[in-house]
Design a protein around this motif. Structure first.
Motif, PDB file in Angstrom:
ATOM      1  N   LEU A   1       0.832  -1.201   0.000  1.00 15.20           N
ATOM      2  CA  LEU A   1       0.000   0.000   0.000  1.00 15.20           C
ATOM      3  C   LEU A   1       0.867   1.251   0.000  1.00 15.20           C
ATOM      4  O   LEU A   1       2.039   1.216   0.399  1.00 15.20           O
ATOM      5  N   ASP A   2       0.280   2.357  -0.409  1.00 17.53           N
ATOM      6  CA  ASP A   2       0.973   3.646  -0.445  1.00 17.53           C
ATOM      7  C   ASP A   2       0.491   4.529   0.693  1.00 17.53           C
ATOM      8  O   ASP A   2      -0.712   4.820   0.808  1.00 17.53           O
ATOM      9  N   LEU A   3       1.422   4.979   1.526  1.00 17.90           N
ATOM     10  CA  LEU A   3       1.125   5.865   2.640  1.00 17.90           C
ATOM     11  C   LEU A   3       2.031   7.092   2.557  1.00 17.90           C
ATOM     12  O   LEU A   3       2.763   7.277   1.587  1.00 17.90           O
ATOM     13  N   VAL A   4       1.993   7.906   3.610  1.00 17.82           N
ATOM     14  CA  VAL A   4       2.837   9.104   3.687  1.00 17.82           C
ATOM     15  C   VAL A   4       3.480   9.130   5.062  1.00 17.82           C
ATOM     16  O   VAL A   4       2.807   8.866   6.075  1.00 17.82           O
ATOM     17  N   ASP A   5       4.787   9.430   5.139  1.00 15.42           N
ATOM     18  CA  ASP A   5       5.445   9.443   6.444  1.00 15.42           C
ATOM     19  C   ASP A   5       5.366  10.817   7.092  1.00 15.42           C
ATOM     20  O   ASP A   5       4.777  11.760   6.544  1.00 15.42           O
ATOM     21  N   GLN A   6       5.957  10.945   8.286  1.00 17.96           N
ATOM     22  CA  GLN A   6       5.850  12.167   9.068  1.00 17.96           C
ATOM     23  C   GLN A   6       6.585  13.346   8.424  1.00 17.96           C
ATOM     24  O   GLN A   6       6.416  14.491   8.833  1.00 17.96           O
ATOM     25  N   ASN A   7       7.406  13.057   7.415  1.00 19.55           N
ATOM     26  CA  ASN A   7       8.108  14.118   6.696  1.00 19.55           C
ATOM     27  C   ASN A   7       7.398  14.499   5.400  1.00 19.55           C
ATOM     28  O   ASN A   7       7.925  15.285   4.610  1.00 19.55           O
TER      29      ASN A   7
ATOM     30  N   VAL B   1      -4.619   5.854  12.881  1.00 19.83           N
ATOM     31  CA  VAL B   1      -5.977   5.409  12.589  1.00 19.83           C
ATOM     32  C   VAL B   1      -6.926   6.615  12.561  1.00 19.83           C
ATOM     33  O   VAL B   1      -8.144   6.450  12.546  1.00 19.83           O
ATOM     34  N   ASP B   2      -6.322   7.806  12.538  1.00 14.85           N
ATOM     35  CA  ASP B   2      -7.085   9.058  12.521  1.00 14.85           C
ATOM     36  C   ASP B   2      -6.477   9.997  11.475  1.00 14.85           C
ATOM     37  O   ASP B   2      -5.995  11.085  11.802  1.00 14.85           O
TER      38      ASP B   2
ATOM     39  N   ASP C   1      -4.509  13.542  11.741  1.00 10.58           N
ATOM     40  CA  ASP C   1      -3.067  13.254  11.807  1.00 10.58           C
ATOM     41  C   ASP C   1      -2.389  13.517  10.465  1.00 10.58           C
ATOM     42  O   ASP C   1      -2.142  12.620   9.666  1.00 10.58           O
ATOM     43  N   THR C   2      -2.080  14.780  10.243  1.00 12.63           N
ATOM     44  CA  THR C   2      -1.294  15.163   9.078  1.00 12.63           C
ATOM     45  C   THR C   2       0.161  14.769   9.333  1.00 12.63           C
ATOM     46  O   THR C   2       0.547  14.495  10.485  1.00 12.63           O
ATOM     47  N   PRO C   3       0.997  14.753   8.293  1.00 15.70           N
ATOM     48  CA  PRO C   3       2.418  14.482   8.527  1.00 15.70           C
ATOM     49  C   PRO C   3       3.024  15.439   9.551  1.00 15.70           C
ATOM     50  O   PRO C   3       3.811  15.020  10.411  1.00 15.70           O
TER      51      PRO C   3
ATOM     52  N   LEU D   1       3.159   7.167  10.090  1.00 15.13           N
ATOM     53  CA  LEU D   1       2.549   6.946   8.780  1.00 15.13           C
ATOM     54  C   LEU D   1       1.075   7.338   8.808  1.00 15.13           C
ATOM     55  O   LEU D   1       0.361   7.055   9.770  1.00 15.13           O
ATOM     56  N   THR D   2       0.646   7.998   7.745  1.00 14.23           N
ATOM     57  CA  THR D   2      -0.755   8.352   7.587  1.00 14.23           C
ATOM     58  C   THR D   2      -1.122   8.151   6.124  1.00 14.23           C
ATOM     59  O   THR D   2      -0.282   7.748   5.314  1.00 14.23           O
TER      60      THR D   2
END
Length: 211
Positions: free
Chosen positions: A55-61, A117-118, A122-124, A141-142
């Motif tokens: 799956l494709d997610l986005v990290d905190q950066n 899970v929010d 929960d933006t990066p 991860l979000t």
């Protein structure tokens, strides 16, 4: 070489091979962690590795993160969120302390990941700020809610999506951790609540394995 000598030579070779295999088996069995102690520490290993959904997610950066990147190290995935009132900050604080109790070699081979899970809140940027209160080396991860649901269901840590129309909503989720091996496959779980003393005694041997 006579027939008798040849027979003796073959028998010696066979005995040496059997002894070698036996010794190797004994040594390997000693190198493996005691299943009883693992369970006592809350560590449940799967009989066979399980594929993690790609799956494709986005990290905190704010950078793209594919679940296939969960390789080369052991990963502990915790499904939680930054507005969580209790279990999430407690778990992250325990993981921070657990790292301090592990030998450096084990820590170097460990990745701690908070999967939100929010994703609505929960933006990066929010994840990075929040994780900074605990350990800036933790990964956050979000992503799209449906994507996160697929990941959570794929590793058997389902959660109940919240009604985001309610003010100050909370999200029901598990406190268990997912263990992902260096091969990128799910290897098991760590049951909540965490027992750092027992985990610190049992995890190093697991984390030092390269596959």
């Amino acid at each position: 070489m006579t027939r008798t000598q040849t027979t003796v030579f073959v028998l010696v070779a066979v005995i040496a091979l059997v002894l070698g295999l036996t010794v190797n088996k004994v040594l390997n069995s000693k190198a493996q962690a005691d299943p009883t102690k693992l369970l006592d520490a809350g560590i449940v290993l799967l009989p066979q590795g399980r594929d993690v959904p790609t799956l494709d997610l986005v990290d905190q950066n704010g950078k793209p993160f594919k679940t296939s990147q969960l390789k080369d190290k052991w990963s502990l995935l915790f499904f939680g969120y930054t507005f969580c009132p209790d279990i999430c900050p407690a778990t992250l604080a325990e993981l921070r302390e657990l790292k301090k109790m592990l030998p450096k070699e084990a820590v170097d081979n460990l990745r701690v990941v908070l999967v939100s899970v929010d994703p609505h809140r929960d933006t990066p940027e929010q994840l990075k700020k929040y994780l900074g209160y605990f350990d800036s080396s933790f990964t956050g991860l979000t992503g799209e809610e449906k994507t996160i649901e697929k990941l959570a269901n794929g590793v058997s840590i389902p959660f109940i999506p919240a009604d985001t129309n309610k003010p100050n909503y909370t999200v029901d989720h598990s406190g268990n951790l997912v263990i992902v091996g260096p091969d990128g496959r799910q290897r098991g779980f760590i049951r909540a609540p965490l027992n750092n003393q027992k985990l610190a005694a049992q995890l190093p041997e697991l984390l030092m394995q390269k596959d």
